[in-house]
Design an enzyme around this catalytic site. Structure first.
Site, PDB file in Angstrom:
ATOM      1  N   LYS A   1       0.885  -1.168   0.000  1.00 20.26           N
ATOM      2  CA  LYS A   1       0.000   0.000   0.000  1.00 20.26           C
ATOM      3  C   LYS A   1       0.921   1.217   0.000  1.00 20.26           C
ATOM      4  O   LYS A   1       1.383   1.680   1.036  1.00 20.26           O
ATOM      5  CB  LYS A   1      -0.879  -0.032   1.260  1.00 20.26           C
ATOM      6  CG  LYS A   1      -2.194   0.719   1.174  1.00 20.26           C
ATOM      7  CD  LYS A   1      -2.086   2.189   0.858  1.00 20.26           C
ATOM      8  CE  LYS A   1      -1.598   3.057   1.977  1.00 20.26           C
ATOM      9  NZ  LYS A   1      -1.279   4.445   1.535  1.00 20.26           N
TER      10      LYS A   1
ATOM     11  N   CYS B   1      14.213  10.900   5.718  1.00 17.81           N
ATOM     12  CA  CYS B   1      14.176  10.595   7.149  1.00 17.81           C
ATOM     13  C   CYS B   1      15.586  10.607   7.731  1.00 17.81           C
ATOM     14  O   CYS B   1      15.754  10.625   8.944  1.00 17.81           O
ATOM     15  CB  CYS B   1      13.526   9.250   7.395  1.00 17.81           C
ATOM     16  SG  CYS B   1      14.504   7.917   6.745  1.00 17.81           S
TER      17      CYS B   1
HETATM   18  P1  NAD Z   1       2.707   9.442   6.579  1.00 21.30           P
HETATM   19  O1  NAD Z   1       2.810   8.897   7.945  1.00 21.30           O
HETATM   20  O2  NAD Z   1       1.780  10.591   6.330  1.00 21.30           O
HETATM   21  O3  NAD Z   1       2.234   8.292   5.554  1.00 21.30           O
HETATM   22  C1  NAD Z   1       2.847   7.041   5.523  1.00 21.30           C
HETATM   23  C2  NAD Z   1       1.827   5.998   5.078  1.00 21.30           C
HETATM   24  O4  NAD Z   1       0.765   5.927   6.034  1.00 21.30           O
HETATM   25  C3  NAD Z   1       1.176   6.322   3.731  1.00 21.30           C
HETATM   26  O5  NAD Z   1       1.068   5.136   2.989  1.00 21.30           O
HETATM   27  C4  NAD Z   1      -0.185   6.867   4.124  1.00 21.30           C
HETATM   28  O6  NAD Z   1      -1.185   6.598   3.160  1.00 21.30           O
HETATM   29  C5  NAD Z   1      -0.495   6.132   5.409  1.00 21.30           C
HETATM   30  N1  NAD Z   1      -1.323   6.925   6.318  1.00 21.30           N
HETATM   31  C6  NAD Z   1      -1.387   8.280   6.408  1.00 21.30           C
HETATM   32  N2  NAD Z   1      -2.260   8.639   7.373  1.00 21.30           N
HETATM   33  C7  NAD Z   1      -2.742   7.508   7.909  1.00 21.30           C
HETATM   34  C8  NAD Z   1      -3.669   7.233   8.968  1.00 21.30           C
HETATM   35  N3  NAD Z   1      -4.269   8.207   9.651  1.00 21.30           N
HETATM   36  N4  NAD Z   1      -3.933   5.947   9.270  1.00 21.30           N
HETATM   37  C9  NAD Z   1      -3.334   4.948   8.600  1.00 21.30           C
HETATM   38  N5  NAD Z   1      -2.440   5.156   7.578  1.00 21.30           N
HETATM   39  C10 NAD Z   1      -2.151   6.412   7.247  1.00 21.30           C
HETATM   40  O7  NAD Z   1       4.202   9.790   6.108  1.00 21.30           O
HETATM   41  P2  NAD Z   1       4.675  10.556   4.793  1.00 21.30           P
HETATM   42  O8  NAD Z   1       4.347  12.004   4.924  1.00 21.30           O
HETATM   43  O9  NAD Z   1       4.243   9.839   3.575  1.00 21.30           O
HETATM   44  O10 NAD Z   1       6.264  10.358   4.899  1.00 21.30           O
HETATM   45  C11 NAD Z   1       7.093  11.218   5.642  1.00 21.30           C
HETATM   46  C12 NAD Z   1       7.389  10.656   7.010  1.00 21.30           C
HETATM   47  O11 NAD Z   1       7.969   9.365   6.911  1.00 21.30           O
HETATM   48  C13 NAD Z   1       8.402  11.485   7.780  1.00 21.30           C
HETATM   49  O12 NAD Z   1       7.992  11.565   9.123  1.00 21.30           O
HETATM   50  C14 NAD Z   1       9.689  10.689   7.656  1.00 21.30           C
HETATM   51  O13 NAD Z   1      10.641  10.905   8.669  1.00 21.30           O
HETATM   52  C15 NAD Z   1       9.162   9.307   7.696  1.00 21.30           C
HETATM   53  N6  NAD Z   1      10.101   8.354   7.138  1.00 21.30           N
HETATM   54  C16 NAD Z   1      10.750   7.517   7.995  1.00 21.30           C
HETATM   55  C17 NAD Z   1      11.681   6.628   7.509  1.00 21.30           C
HETATM   56  C18 NAD Z   1      12.405   5.690   8.432  1.00 21.30           C
HETATM   57  O14 NAD Z   1      12.968   4.726   7.950  1.00 21.30           O
HETATM   58  N7  NAD Z   1      12.400   5.913   9.731  1.00 21.30           N
HETATM   59  C19 NAD Z   1      11.951   6.585   6.129  1.00 21.30           C
HETATM   60  C20 NAD Z   1      11.263   7.444   5.288  1.00 21.30           C
HETATM   61  C21 NAD Z   1      10.323   8.334   5.798  1.00 21.30           C
END
Ligand code: NAD
Length: 498
Positions: free
Chosen positions: A173, A281
């Site tokens: 997803k 990240c």
């Molecule tokens: P996000 O949390 O908004 O979304 C991530 C995923 O979760 C997406 O597929 C989204 O559709 C889903 N999602 C969003 N809201 C949701 C909800 N309420 N309930 C269930 N699922 C939901 O993150 P983003 O903005 O796409 O990515 C950026 C973030 O990811 C930053 O915080 C970054 O630091 C983090 N990140 C972390 C790593 C790591 O390895 N630690 C790597 C890359 C990105």
């Protein structure tokens, strides 16, 4: 308008939920496609396809499973330009940076080409009288991955490559903001010889995620995204009896010691702070110079470099960075810069209001620099996820070390120094998962594992490396004795090796 649906059972499938979301070109602000948002029923359809295909795939010998990945790697390389452009068009990052994103995923696919060796079990001959004992690693069955927008190539491959190589079927997803590349990757996996139904891509939002987390046939869930959602996914998956690894946000510090090579440190900060518009990240978002003189030299060298950053659309092959991903991200980042000013940090370079001629509706934020940031400020505590670097001045090494130690997040950290003792002490004492010594973005290679500590990670096994083989398999241990070794009569005492 192009409509992006799902990829289920080896075929493109249009969305049927009646819900969709816009996919923008961040450089122009134009809607370039819509993406379907899956219902519970569509997740269920993907699971049914996965369930039907998985037993045969698990029974396929590991060398044949590996060969799919050998071929897939070849296809990624042959199609690299097309894939990188597809990624950039929806994400906004430069094409060269998108190639880096895909290559980091490709490297995980190369790693899993070793699956015949990686998935081997353990065997003890003569564990007891005529008894042999062996452990095997069997796939969990159906795995799922929920991925963020910022690495639409690398992170899906972090997950589906080891999961599939181990004999699982997979439901991906991806982020609804840049969904085209993940579907293209699934097409290429089929071209590489993967049977239909083993890799399914279902687009969606919270409804799709919740359907995954509560589906009784999905055994393991891998998540990467922001910390609040990571925490939610971890808790919900666990309470539904699933194995889960969930990776969250970050606030990565770079300590600059007085003896550091300042030019190297400044160049490192430029790439790690502003590359990909800070939407990594492992981006460095806090610089911690030790001592006033180090801080003054650092800021003096940073300012002209930030002011001369080349910002452009992905079609500009000389751009250092592109726009941020959405209008919401743009507003959030600008709002946090306003907040930093209100809080009393010194805004040395102001990226608000940056406009690129011909791209006035694009989501461009200029490189920004705050000096004299303190740990109580929101801009220090919050992950800004944009091209904004904060300088927190430390009086000495101990005070510098304390900053990342006390921060909520624990993804990555770096130290710039020529002093081996300081570097060794730092690496040993810091409570963070990935450490760089004169390396600004210490993302481990595919054969090591990736993962942070504290609020950057929930669960106990990391991405890729041997951890990933453990995460996507269950251990089964068999104790065997053949009739010639069996004594007459029943044994009522607990068997021991005394
Ligand atoms: P996000 O949390 O908004 O979304 C991530 C995923 O979760 C997406 O597929 C989204 O559709 C889903 N999602 C969003 N809201 C949701 C909800 N309420 N309930 C269930 N699922 C939901 O993150 P983003 O903005 O796409 O990515 C950026 C973030 O990811 C930053 O915080 C970054 O630091 C983090 N990140 C972390 C790593 C790591 O390895 N630690 C790597 C890359 C990105």
């Amino acid at each position: 308008m192009r409509e992006i649906g799902h990829f289920i059972g080896g075929k493109h499938v249009a969305g049927t939920s009646g819900r969709s979301s816009n996919v923008y070109n961040p450089a122009t602000g134009e809607v370039q496609a819509t993406v379907a948002l899956a219902s519970v029923g569509e997740i269920r359809a993907a699971v049914e396809n996965a369930k039907a295909a998985q037993p045969k795939w698990a029974a396929t010998n590991p060398q044949r499973r590996a060969r799919v990945f050998f071929k897939f790697v070849e296809l990624l390389n042959t199609n690299m330009n097309e894939l990188a452009e597809m990624l950039s068009k929806e994400h906004g990052k430069t094409v060269e940076d998108s190639k880096g994103d895909i290559i980091r995923g490709l490297e995980v696919c190369e790693f899993v080409c070793g699956i015949p060796h990686l998935q081997k079990g353990e065997f003890t001959e003569g564990a007891g009288p005529s008894i042999d004992m062996y452990s095997i690693r069997q796939p969990v069955g159906i795995g799922a991955g929920i991925t963020p927008f910022n690495f639409p190539g690398m992170i899906p491959m972090w997950m589906f490559a080891p999961a599939i190589a181990c004999g699982n079927a997979f439901i991906l997803k991806p982020s609804e903001r840049d969904p085209s590349l993940p579907i293209r990757l699934a097409e290429l996996m089929i071209e590489a010889g993967l049977p239909a139904g083993i890799l399914n891509v279902v687009n969606g939002d919270k409804a799709a995620v919740d359907a995954i987390l509560t589906d009784p046939d999905i055994g393991a869930v891998s998540f990467v995204g922001s910390t609040p959602i990571a925490r939610y996914v971890y808790g919900t998956a666990a309470s539904n009896g699933k194995r889960a690894q969930c990776f969250g946000g970050a606030k990565n510090h770079m300590i600059i010691m007085p003896d550091a090579d300042m030019d190297q440190a400044v160049n490192a900060l430029m790439g790690a702070g502003y590359g990909s518009a800070g939407e990594r990240c492992m981006a460095v978002s806090v610089a911690v110079p030790v001592g006033e003189d180090t801080a003054n030299r650092l800021v003096e060298k940073l300012v002209p470099k930030i002011e001369s950053l080349r910002i452009g659309p992905y079609t500009d092959d000389k751009a250092d960075m592109g726009p941020v991903v959405t209008k919401d991200a743009y507003n959030r980042i600008n709002g946090l810069i306003d907040r930093g000013v209100e809080e009393g940090a010194k805004l040395v370079v102001d990226g608000r209001g940056f406009k690129l001629q011909g791209y006035e509706d694009g989501y461009f934020v200029g490189g920004s620099l705050f000096d004299h940031v303190t740990p109580d400020m929101d801009i220090y505590k919050t992950e800004i996820f944009g091209p904004v670097l904060s300088v927190v001045r430390a009086k000495n090494y101990e005070q510098a070390l304390e900053l990342p130690m006390k921060h909520e997040y624990g993804n990555g950290v770096a130290i710039y120094t020529r002093d081996g003792d300081a570097a060794r002490d730092f690496a040993s004492r810091i409570n963070i998962g990935m450490i760089g010594i004169n390396v600004p973005i210490p993302v481990p290679l595919a054969y090591h594992s990736f993962g942070g500590w504290k609020a950057s990670s929930f669960g106990d096994l990391n991405q890729h490396g041997t951890d990933s083989i453990k995460f996507w398999t269950k251990t089964k241990t068999i104790t065997a004795r053949w009739p010639s070794g069996i004594k007459d009569g029943a044994e009522f005492v607990m068997p021991t090796m005394k």
